[in-house]
Design an enzyme around this catalytic site. Structure first.
Site, PDB file in Angstrom:
ATOM      1  N   ARG A  60       0.822  -1.208   0.000  1.00 25.20           N
ATOM      2  CA  ARG A  60       0.000   0.000   0.000  1.00 25.20           C
ATOM      3  C   ARG A  60       0.863   1.268   0.000  1.00 25.20           C
ATOM      4  O   ARG A  60       0.543   2.264  -0.650  1.00 25.20           O
ATOM      5  CB  ARG A  60      -0.918  -0.005   1.231  1.00 25.20           C
ATOM      6  CG  ARG A  60      -1.842   1.186   1.305  1.00 25.20           C
ATOM      7  CD  ARG A  60      -2.877   1.047   2.406  1.00 25.20           C
ATOM      8  NE  ARG A  60      -3.796   2.177   2.424  1.00 25.20           N
ATOM      9  CZ  ARG A  60      -4.015   2.940   3.484  1.00 25.20           C
ATOM     10  NH1 ARG A  60      -3.412   2.693   4.636  1.00 25.20           N
ATOM     11  NH2 ARG A  60      -4.860   3.943   3.404  1.00 25.20           N
ATOM     12  N   HIS A  64       0.572   4.459  -2.569  1.00 26.09           N
ATOM     13  CA  HIS A  64       0.338   5.831  -2.122  1.00 26.09           C
ATOM     14  C   HIS A  64       1.486   6.756  -2.526  1.00 26.09           C
ATOM     15  O   HIS A  64       1.280   7.946  -2.744  1.00 26.09           O
ATOM     16  CB  HIS A  64       0.082   5.875  -0.612  1.00 26.09           C
ATOM     17  CG  HIS A  64      -1.316   5.463  -0.252  1.00 26.09           C
ATOM     18  ND1 HIS A  64      -2.129   6.178   0.593  1.00 26.09           N
ATOM     19  CD2 HIS A  64      -2.069   4.404  -0.658  1.00 26.09           C
ATOM     20  CE1 HIS A  64      -3.313   5.581   0.705  1.00 26.09           C
ATOM     21  NE2 HIS A  64      -3.290   4.495  -0.039  1.00 26.09           N
ATOM     22  N   ASN A  89      -3.829   9.365   3.844  1.00 26.42           N
ATOM     23  CA  ASN A  89      -2.656   8.548   4.174  1.00 26.42           C
ATOM     24  C   ASN A  89      -2.669   8.025   5.605  1.00 26.42           C
ATOM     25  O   ASN A  89      -1.700   7.402   6.044  1.00 26.42           O
ATOM     26  CB  ASN A  89      -1.374   9.343   3.915  1.00 26.42           C
ATOM     27  CG  ASN A  89      -0.995   9.359   2.443  1.00 26.42           C
ATOM     28  OD1 ASN A  89      -1.289   8.409   1.715  1.00 26.42           O
ATOM     29  ND2 ASN A  89      -0.356  10.421   1.997  1.00 26.42           N
ATOM     30  N   HIS A 186      -6.056  -5.790  -2.639  1.00 23.20           N
ATOM     31  CA  HIS A 186      -6.850  -5.956  -1.409  1.00 23.20           C
ATOM     32  C   HIS A 186      -7.109  -7.433  -1.098  1.00 23.20           C
ATOM     33  O   HIS A 186      -7.860  -7.742  -0.178  1.00 23.20           O
ATOM     34  CB  HIS A 186      -8.173  -5.170  -1.512  1.00 23.20           C
ATOM     35  CG  HIS A 186      -7.982  -3.682  -1.479  1.00 23.20           C
ATOM     36  ND1 HIS A 186      -8.978  -2.778  -1.761  1.00 23.20           N
ATOM     37  CD2 HIS A 186      -6.878  -2.928  -1.179  1.00 23.20           C
ATOM     38  CE1 HIS A 186      -8.503  -1.540  -1.653  1.00 23.20           C
ATOM     39  NE2 HIS A 186      -7.243  -1.600  -1.308  1.00 23.20           N
TER      40      HIS A 186
HETATM   41  C1  HEM Z   1      -9.876   2.697  -5.687  1.00 19.85           C
HETATM   42  C2  HEM Z   1      -8.694   2.403  -5.221  1.00 19.85           C
HETATM   43  C3  HEM Z   1      -8.383   2.130  -3.773  1.00 19.85           C
HETATM   44  C4  HEM Z   1      -9.020   2.514  -2.628  1.00 19.85           C
HETATM   45  C5  HEM Z   1     -10.277   3.371  -2.486  1.00 19.85           C
HETATM   46  C6  HEM Z   1      -8.284   1.942  -1.523  1.00 19.85           C
HETATM   47  C7  HEM Z   1      -8.599   2.124  -0.186  1.00 19.85           C
HETATM   48  C8  HEM Z   1      -8.020   1.448   0.863  1.00 19.85           C
HETATM   49  C9  HEM Z   1      -8.403   1.569   2.255  1.00 19.85           C
HETATM   50  C10 HEM Z   1      -9.508   2.480   2.798  1.00 19.85           C
HETATM   51  C11 HEM Z   1      -7.618   0.732   2.959  1.00 19.85           C
HETATM   52  C12 HEM Z   1      -7.640   0.511   4.475  1.00 19.85           C
HETATM   53  C13 HEM Z   1      -6.692   1.461   5.152  1.00 19.85           C
HETATM   54  C14 HEM Z   1      -6.764   1.405   6.662  1.00 19.85           C
HETATM   55  O1  HEM Z   1      -7.752   0.974   7.233  1.00 19.85           O
HETATM   56  O2  HEM Z   1      -5.773   1.839   7.294  1.00 19.85           O
HETATM   57  C15 HEM Z   1      -6.749   0.069   2.032  1.00 19.85           C
HETATM   58  C16 HEM Z   1      -5.810  -0.864   2.373  1.00 19.85           C
HETATM   59  C17 HEM Z   1      -4.949  -1.453   1.478  1.00 19.85           C
HETATM   60  N1  HEM Z   1      -4.761  -1.095   0.145  1.00 19.85           N
HETATM   61 FE1  HEM Z   1      -6.022   0.026  -0.931  1.00 19.85          FE
HETATM   62  N2  HEM Z   1      -7.221   1.226  -2.012  1.00 19.85           N
HETATM   63  C18 HEM Z   1      -7.247   1.320  -3.375  1.00 19.85           C
HETATM   64  C19 HEM Z   1      -6.316   0.785  -4.257  1.00 19.85           C
HETATM   65  C20 HEM Z   1      -5.217   0.068  -3.878  1.00 19.85           C
HETATM   66  C21 HEM Z   1      -4.116  -0.291  -4.760  1.00 19.85           C
HETATM   67  C22 HEM Z   1      -4.018   0.092  -6.224  1.00 19.85           C
HETATM   68  C23 HEM Z   1      -3.229  -0.999  -4.000  1.00 19.85           C
HETATM   69  C24 HEM Z   1      -1.891  -1.579  -4.392  1.00 19.85           C
HETATM   70  C25 HEM Z   1      -1.533  -1.911  -5.615  1.00 19.85           C
HETATM   71  C26 HEM Z   1      -3.790  -1.097  -2.656  1.00 19.85           C
HETATM   72  C27 HEM Z   1      -3.236  -1.798  -1.631  1.00 19.85           C
HETATM   73  C28 HEM Z   1      -3.780  -1.883  -0.358  1.00 19.85           C
HETATM   74  C29 HEM Z   1      -3.328  -2.824   0.643  1.00 19.85           C
HETATM   75  C30 HEM Z   1      -2.305  -3.925   0.424  1.00 19.85           C
HETATM   76  C31 HEM Z   1      -4.054  -2.540   1.806  1.00 19.85           C
HETATM   77  C32 HEM Z   1      -3.906  -3.204   3.182  1.00 19.85           C
HETATM   78  C33 HEM Z   1      -2.942  -2.378   3.993  1.00 19.85           C
HETATM   79  C34 HEM Z   1      -2.600  -2.933   5.353  1.00 19.85           C
HETATM   80  O3  HEM Z   1      -3.029  -4.032   5.726  1.00 19.85           O
HETATM   81  O4  HEM Z   1      -1.840  -2.240   6.051  1.00 19.85           O
HETATM   82  N3  HEM Z   1      -4.969  -0.415  -2.616  1.00 19.85           N
HETATM   83  N4  HEM Z   1      -6.990   0.538   0.754  1.00 19.85           N
END
Ligand code: HEM
Ligand SMILES: *[C@@H]1O[C@H](CO)[C@@H](O)[C@H](O)[C@H]1NC(C)=O
Ligand SMILES: *[C@@H]1O[C@H](CO)[C@@H](O)[C@H](O)[C@H]1NC(C)=O
Length: 323
Positions: A60, A64, A89, A186
């Protein structure tokens, strides 16, 4: 065609392909710091052994970084108005892993390896450690010298409808296929209750839940995130297989078992739905392989967004500070 002309064409095509990737290339450090990639890999591995939840956080972090000012390490900068302090962030983790790798790299090859490249390698290593595909990471990124929270507004929000997700990705040169493939990240990691609990209790004007949530899943989510409960409680983004990089995330979206609203909406739009359907498939093994093939390609594209190369930017001494 004569041989000379043919070669000229081949060279031109290769040149165009390279410039499309912003002059990055695999093996950029092969003479200047041959162990760089291995140092990053072993650093990520040792942090992962202590805490496996660091892997999704590193993936993630790279995403970002790339969406704001390009993949230039701008997300790593500390300071009261820096990018990492932006609302979108909040919850970013893994900074200490990048700092650890950087200090080891400085000890071996002073001032050579960029923080932006460490992030790109660490994201790939995180995918491999969770059982996903591997790929060769083009490198040669330089670190940026600007990091402003005000510029983080182009990051997607979990409340974004597909139209807005599409717009934010296409502004970075990524199409619907890339969007669905990359959001497939995800398949690992977790989210706070506060990012989706409105879907459980207060979604419609009459205070009901989001009707697109699978009925049996709704009860499970409500149990994990009680009404007026702790918004910081963590829930798996891919229920049932949050530690494994696989295609079950897409099956969950198909079945109404997506956690974030933005993820579940990918099933409402006909174009993104067909992409989700291709990965979710019916033949588990076969379509799992397809995701393994497409994810690296999409990552290489994302990892090349607005990169700085050559004499642009700098090679930071410490990832959290400009030189
Ligand atoms: C429309 C696109 C996206 C949205 C709205 C989104 C939103 C989010 C949100 C809200 C979280 C949870 C954050 C938290 O609770 O702290 C999350 C986690 C995550 N996102 Fe996304 N994301 C998007 C695209 C992506 C992309 C493109 C990637 C990587 C290529 C990604 C990788 C991750 C990962 C791996 C997590 C888990 C992080 C953790 O466990 O610490 N996301 N995302
Ligand atoms: C429910 O949603 C409405 C409209 O979005 C909002 O004004 C209200 O504060 C919410 N109520 C709760 C308890 O979150
Ligand atoms: C609800 O989820 C289950 C799996 O958890 C699935 O078997 C079922 O088909 C889903 N229901 C709908 C309407 O998609």
């Amino acid at each position: 065609m004569e041989e000379g002309k043919l070669w000229c064409c081949v060279v031109m095509v290769l040149t165009l392909m390279r410039s499309a990737c912003g002059q990055l290339k695999a093996g950029f450090y092969s003479s200047s710091c041959p162990n760089a990639e291995g140092i990053v890999r072993s650093t990520v591995q040792s942090h992962f052994n202590q805490d496996p939840t660091i892997a999704p956080s590193l993936l993630r972090l790279h995403f970002h970084d790339c969406f704001v000012q390009g993949c230039d390490g701008s997300v790593l900068i500390s300071g009261s108005s820096a990018e990492k302090t932006a609302l979108s962030n909040t919850g970013l983790r893994g900074f200490e892993v990048i700092d650890d790798a950087k200090s080891q790299l400085e000890a071996s090859c002073l001032g050579v390896v960029s923080c932006a490249d460490i992030l790109a390698w660490a994201a790939r290593d995180a995918v491999v450690l969770t059982g996903g595909p591997s790929w060769s990471v083009p490198t040669g990124r330089r670190d940026g010298t600007v990091s402003l929270s005000s510029q983080a507004s182009n990051l997607p929000s979990p409340l974004d409808p597909v139209s807005v997700q599409r717009q934010k990705f296409s502004a970075k040169g990524l199409d619907d296929h890339d969007l669905v493939t990359l959001v497939g990240a995800h398949t690992i990691g977790q989210t706070d209750c506060r990012f989706f609990s409105y879907r459980l209790y207060n979604f419609t004007a009459t205070g009901n839940s989001d009707p697109t949530i699978n009925q049996s899943f709704l009860g499970q989510l409500q149990a994990m995130c009680p009404k007026n409960g702790d918004g910081l409680r963590k829930v798996a983004l891919d229920s049932g297989s949050a530690a494994k990089f696989d295609v079950s995330f897409f099956k969950n979206v198909r079945d109404g078992n997506g956690v974030l609203e933005s993820d579940q909406r990918l099933w409402e739009d006909s174009a993104t739905r067909s992409e989700v359907q291709k990965y979710a498939g019916t033949v588990r093994g076969l379509f799992g392989l397809r995701f393994d093939f497409e994810f690296p390609k999409a990552m290489i594209k994302m990892s090349s967004i607005e990169v700085k190369t050559g004499s642009q930017g700098e090679i930071r001494k410490v990832c959290s500070k400009f030189n």
